[in-house]
Design an enzyme around this catalytic site. Structure first.
Site, PDB file in Angstrom:
ATOM      1  N   ASP A 148       0.802  -1.228   0.000  1.00 49.21           N
ATOM      2  CA  ASP A 148       0.000   0.000   0.000  1.00 49.21           C
ATOM      3  C   ASP A 148       0.839   1.285   0.000  1.00 49.21           C
ATOM      4  O   ASP A 148       0.305   2.373   0.232  1.00 49.21           O
ATOM      5  CB  ASP A 148      -0.922   0.010   1.232  1.00 49.21           C
ATOM      6  N   GLU A 207      -0.253   9.500   1.325  1.00 46.09           N
ATOM      7  CA  GLU A 207      -0.957  10.462   2.186  1.00 46.09           C
ATOM      8  C   GLU A 207      -1.191   9.910   3.589  1.00 46.09           C
ATOM      9  O   GLU A 207      -1.276  10.678   4.556  1.00 46.09           O
ATOM     10  CB  GLU A 207      -2.317  10.785   1.556  1.00 46.09           C
ATOM     11  N   ASP A 208      -1.292   8.574   3.691  1.00 51.19           N
ATOM     12  CA  ASP A 208      -1.609   8.012   5.006  1.00 51.19           C
ATOM     13  C   ASP A 208      -0.428   8.048   5.969  1.00 51.19           C
ATOM     14  O   ASP A 208      -0.613   7.896   7.174  1.00 51.19           O
ATOM     15  CB  ASP A 208      -2.113   6.564   4.835  1.00 51.19           C
ATOM     16  N   ARG A 213       0.843  -1.718   7.264  1.00 51.79           N
ATOM     17  CA  ARG A 213       1.282  -0.437   6.710  1.00 51.79           C
ATOM     18  C   ARG A 213       2.283   0.289   7.625  1.00 51.79           C
ATOM     19  O   ARG A 213       2.735   1.386   7.296  1.00 51.79           O
ATOM     20  CB  ARG A 213       0.055   0.453   6.407  1.00 51.79           C
ATOM     21  N   ARG A 272      -9.182   3.034  11.367  1.00 48.83           N
ATOM     22  CA  ARG A 272      -7.728   3.203  11.336  1.00 48.83           C
ATOM     23  C   ARG A 272      -7.202   4.187  12.382  1.00 48.83           C
ATOM     24  O   ARG A 272      -6.071   4.064  12.842  1.00 48.83           O
ATOM     25  CB  ARG A 272      -7.308   3.697   9.948  1.00 48.83           C
ATOM     26  N   HIS A 292     -11.743   5.871   5.359  1.00 47.26           N
ATOM     27  CA  HIS A 292     -11.146   7.060   5.978  1.00 47.26           C
ATOM     28  C   HIS A 292     -12.127   8.229   5.902  1.00 47.26           C
ATOM     29  O   HIS A 292     -12.995   8.255   5.020  1.00 47.26           O
ATOM     30  CB  HIS A 292      -9.883   7.485   5.202  1.00 47.26           C
ATOM     31  N   CYS A 345      -5.057  10.420  -1.909  1.00 45.70           N
ATOM     32  CA  CYS A 345      -4.113   9.609  -1.117  1.00 45.70           C
ATOM     33  C   CYS A 345      -2.805   9.328  -1.837  1.00 45.70           C
ATOM     34  O   CYS A 345      -1.875   8.803  -1.232  1.00 45.70           O
ATOM     35  CB  CYS A 345      -4.768   8.323  -0.666  1.00 45.70           C
TER      36      CYS A 345
HETATM   37  C1  CIR Z   1      -5.633   0.739   2.728  1.00 46.58           C
HETATM   38  O1  CIR Z   1      -6.652   0.091   2.960  1.00 46.58           O
HETATM   39  O2  CIR Z   1      -4.932   1.190   3.621  1.00 46.58           O
HETATM   40  C2  CIR Z   1      -5.243   0.988   1.286  1.00 46.58           C
HETATM   41  N1  CIR Z   1      -5.572  -0.164   0.488  1.00 46.58           N
HETATM   42  C3  CIR Z   1      -5.932   2.203   0.722  1.00 46.58           C
HETATM   43  C4  CIR Z   1      -5.565   3.476   1.417  1.00 46.58           C
HETATM   44  C5  CIR Z   1      -6.193   4.675   0.797  1.00 46.58           C
HETATM   45  N2  CIR Z   1      -5.786   5.850   1.469  1.00 46.58           N
HETATM   46  C6  CIR Z   1      -6.497   6.955   1.542  1.00 46.58           C
HETATM   47  O3  CIR Z   1      -7.609   7.021   1.046  1.00 46.58           O
HETATM   48  N3  CIR Z   1      -5.988   7.961   2.200  1.00 46.58           N
END
Ligand code: CIR
Length: 255
Positions: free
Chosen positions: A60, A65-66, A89, A135, A165, A249
């Site tokens: 991922d 952005e996360d 992650r 999360r 999110h 993201c």
């Molecule tokens: C996740 O589930 O963490 C990733 N497959 C997708 C994250 C998407 N991030 C976001 O919208 N900020």
């Protein structure tokens, strides 16, 4: 020129986390070319893409952005390295911190047992909405509030139960109006100005005061935003949408 942190697509993207969607086949070649176009679009609009080095063992990682949230205030710039809520992650943050260090950006961290994903953080002026959902937990919000309150921000926790999110549900136009599909938003009344849009995942990235970036998959919402006097630039991010990602993201913009 401003910069935008981006991180290449892992060859294992198809193994990324899924919470609300069924796993479907991902075209990795298409994902890579969509990512290239996304970076080109950012560059066209004045954001020089700065790559965080990739690691294929982090499926991922492209959703950069996360891993970090950046706040600008009269006190200066503060980057907050997050504490990802999904264990798979947690390995994403160190390389992001190193890249920020090379850019000379001061950073701090959210620590476990606090968890916080950047996708849960929506900035509107000096208000910082933080989604409390799968999360991001209460301790993550508490730590962020402790960091940001002295810098003049108000941190507002927002329940998120219907999507991954907070920013899967809502994002903000340049004028601060929060937009989202009503079915995805737990508490629309928490936002001073909320405008419903017709499609799920109709997120915007602000490219300029009069211009936003949206996904090719939400044409009716793009039309609505255009009707409000904004220019809408579109990109196809279909392969990332299969992994519950959206336009926001894939980058962290540093203005
Ligand atoms: C996740 O589930 O963490 C990733 N497959 C997708 C994250 C998407 N991030 C976001 O919208 N900020």
């Amino acid at each position: 020129m401003s910069t935008a942190l981006v991180r290449p697509t892992s060859l294992r993207l198809a193994e990324g986390q899924l919470t609300h969607l069924e796993r479907v086949e991902v075209d990795i070649g298409l994902a890579q070319s969509q990512w290239d176009s996304y970076c080109d679009t950012l560059a066209t609009w004045g954001f020089e893409p700065v790559r965080v080095p990739g690691d294929d063992d982090l499926p991922d990682q492209v959703f950069v952005e996360d891993a970090v949230v950046v706040f600008d205030s009269p006190a200066g710039r503060l980057a907050v390295i997050t504490s990802p809520g999904a264990e798979s992650r947690r390995g994403e943050t160190d390389a992001v911190a190193e890249t920020l260090h090379t850019l000379g950006v001061e950073h701090t961290r959210i620590d476990l047992p606090g968890t916080l994903d950047g996708g849960d953080v929506l900035k509107v002026g000096d208000t910082v909405y933080v989604g409390r959902g799968g999360r991001t937990n209460a301790e993550g919000i508490r730590q962020l509030r402790e960091l940001l309150t002295p810098r003049g921000f108000t941190v507002v926790g927002v329940p998120v139960t219907k999507v991954l999110h907070l920013k899967s549900a809502v994002t903000a136009l340049p004028d601060g109006t929060v937009i989202g599909h009503p079915d995805d938003v737990d508490e629309p009344g928490i936002f001073p100005r909320f405008l419903p849009v017709p499609e799920h995942g109709a997120a915007v990235v602000v490219l300029a005061p009069d211009t936003v970036l949206m996904a090719a998959s939400v044409p009716r919402s793009a039309e609505l935003v255009e009707s409000l006097g904004y220019r809408v630039v579109t990109v196809d991010v279909s392969e990332f949408e299969k992994l519950e990602g959206c336009v926001t993201c894939l980058s962290v913009r540093l203005r």
